[in-house]
Scaffold this active site. Structure first.
Site: not given
Length: 486
Positions: A254, A288
């Site tokens: 991720e 993110c």
């Protein structure tokens, strides 16, 4: 609060709290006032080995434990998080500069993921598949991979450690967790303490606080873990993927993003402003999924820019413990310096500062920049902080091209009065997640989470956890007698 950090400033290996054996210490600082929270002697390669071996020993019995008994541990862990929420909130503020709003957001999601882990313990199911061979029964079992190595980041350390640790444990695996050096307690030993108090058998979860300067790639290369779950930058993720692939390990990655929030010509401008400001500036933009780029149709660009800038100017920067604070400190001085350089570079390239914040120590006030040249590298990279780029466009075709003009593909959003127009737009974007008439920052426990391109490999959440942390095993039974050609 400092005593909490001091108590948890240790390694947690094989059910025992102990100091590391390394030759130097990681100093845990408060990024707002630089107060020393704790000093942790780092773990060595030998201690990484001990942690993995402990997880390997404990996992075999854990995998044979009735899943209803496993489930009880996560029910207790959830109750403990609820009971300790005030203390965890204070720890988030102290160790990573998280505001009250951010801590509430992170804890809400952490509790949701623990609730899902309760159910996940009962999720694995076997199958019986037909065979073309008479008398043969094909059984397919869903079994734990064994031991999972988890490497978590500094921005949402409590949530993003739990997000892999809890499902991996619930599905019958052992875990070794390496938290980020800037958040060793909230992202590591605090979680170990919660599971210890919840009754998780010793050895199943181990936390090693260390640094690659001490252990190199030992955490990745160790023969015990079958899966490495990594959350962090694409640069480090590429290295993790390379090492894992060379050793035939599975990696779940991720990674970073360069998300865009798109405002079409028929959007509700006031609502889009609210969504864009949250999407860019939540937790100082250290997310993110944050909207690095805000793309606005020229038909509404002037109105949007004026309202966006006004709202950004109203955001209070300061002490994260103050309930009125929206923008707390970034994680460290290196990050603050890097963000100042981003703004200077943008201005040197010809951008205009609609809002230009100042930097004091680790407090970086929000900035809003427009007029950046279309070929600027800044529009294609991840900017991990409170700097927004406003980009005008002419029509949907140009908007789609601009959104996709980045090596990343994590999240994004589009605002329009026509929901189906928004869905059609979203389908054309090369990203793992895209939202219509909402922000770019979302995570839900049963919806597949992950990115395309440089934003990662694999998915987490819901059924994707089964793919990440279990494997399938085929056992056939021949009820009659097989015929053999010789």
């Amino acid at each position: 609060m400092t005593s909490c950090f001091t108590d948890l400033a240790q390694q947690y290996i094989d059910g025992t709290w102990r100091p590391g054996n390394g030759s130097w210490d990681i100093i845990d600082f408060n990024p707002y006032d630089n107060e020393k929270l704790a000093s942790i002697t780092i773990a060595t390669v030998e201690e990484v080995d001990e942690a993995y071996r402990a997880a390997e020993r404990a996992q075999k019995r854990w995998a044979e434990t009735n899943p209803y008994a496993r489930r009880a541990v996560f029910e207790k862990a959830l109750r403990l998080v609820e009971e300790r929420e005030p203390e965890i909130t204070e720890a988030i503020a102290a160790e990573l500069g998280g505001t009250r709003l951010k801590a509430a957001f992170e804890l809400h999601l952490a509790k949701e993921f623990l609730r899902e882990a309760v159910h996940l313990a009962l999720r694995p199911e076997g199958r019986i598949i037909p065979s073309p061979v008479d008398g043969k029964e094909n059984r397919v079992y869903r079994v734990p991979v064994g031991v999972v190595g988890v490497i978590s980041p500094f921005n949402f350390p409590f949530l993003l450690s739990l997000k892999s640790v809890a499902p991996a444990l619930a599905l019958g695996n052992g875990v070794v967790l390496k938290p980020h050096q800037n958040t060793p307690v909230v992202g590591g030993t605090l979680i170990a303490k919660i599971f210890e108090d919840a009754g998780l058998p010793g050895g199943l979860l181990n936390v090693v606080v260390t640094d690659i300067a001490e252990i190199g790639d030992a955490f990745l290369e160790h023969p015990v873990p079958k899966v490495i779950s990594f959350t962090g930058s694409d640069k480090v993720g590429r290295h993790v993927a390379t090492v894992c692939a060379s050793l035939f390990k599975r990696s779940v990655l991720e990674l970073g993003g360069n998300s865009a929030l798109v405002v079409l010509d028929d959007a509700d401008v006031d609502y889009a402003v609210d969504a864009a400001v949250f999407s860019r500036y939540v937790h100082q933009g250290q997310v993110c999924m944050a909207a690095n780029r805000v793309l606005v149709d020229r038909a509404v660009a002037d109105e949007f820019t004026e309202k966006f800038a006004a709202k950004v100017r109203s955001l209070k920067t300061g002490d994260p413990r103050d309930p009125e604070t929206v923008i707390g400190p970034v994680i460290n001085s290196s990050q603050a310096d890097a963000l100042a350089c981003v703004v200077e570079q943008a201005l040197a390239e010809g951008a205009t500062a609609v809002v230009r914040g100042t930097t004091t120590d680790n407090l970086v006030e929000p900035s809003v920049l427009t007029g950046l040249p279309a070929d600027s590298a800044l529009l294609r990279q991840e900017v991990f902080g409170p700097v927004a780029f406003l980009v005008p466009f002419d029509g949907e075709e140009e908007a789609v091209r601009l959104v996709n003009d980045t090596p990343y593909g994590l999240s994004g959003a589009v605002h329009t009065a026509d929901v189906e127009r928004g869905v059609a737009f979203a389908k054309r974007i090369d990203a793992g997640m895209f939202h219509v008439n909402d922000g770019t920052v979302h995570d839900e426990p049963i919806v597949p989470f992950g990115g395309e391109k440089h934003s990662g490999v694999g998915r987490l959440n819901g059924d994707a956890m089964l793919d990440a942390f279990t494997t399938q095993k085929w056992i056939s039974v021949q009820h009659g007698r097989s015929g053999f050609p010789f």
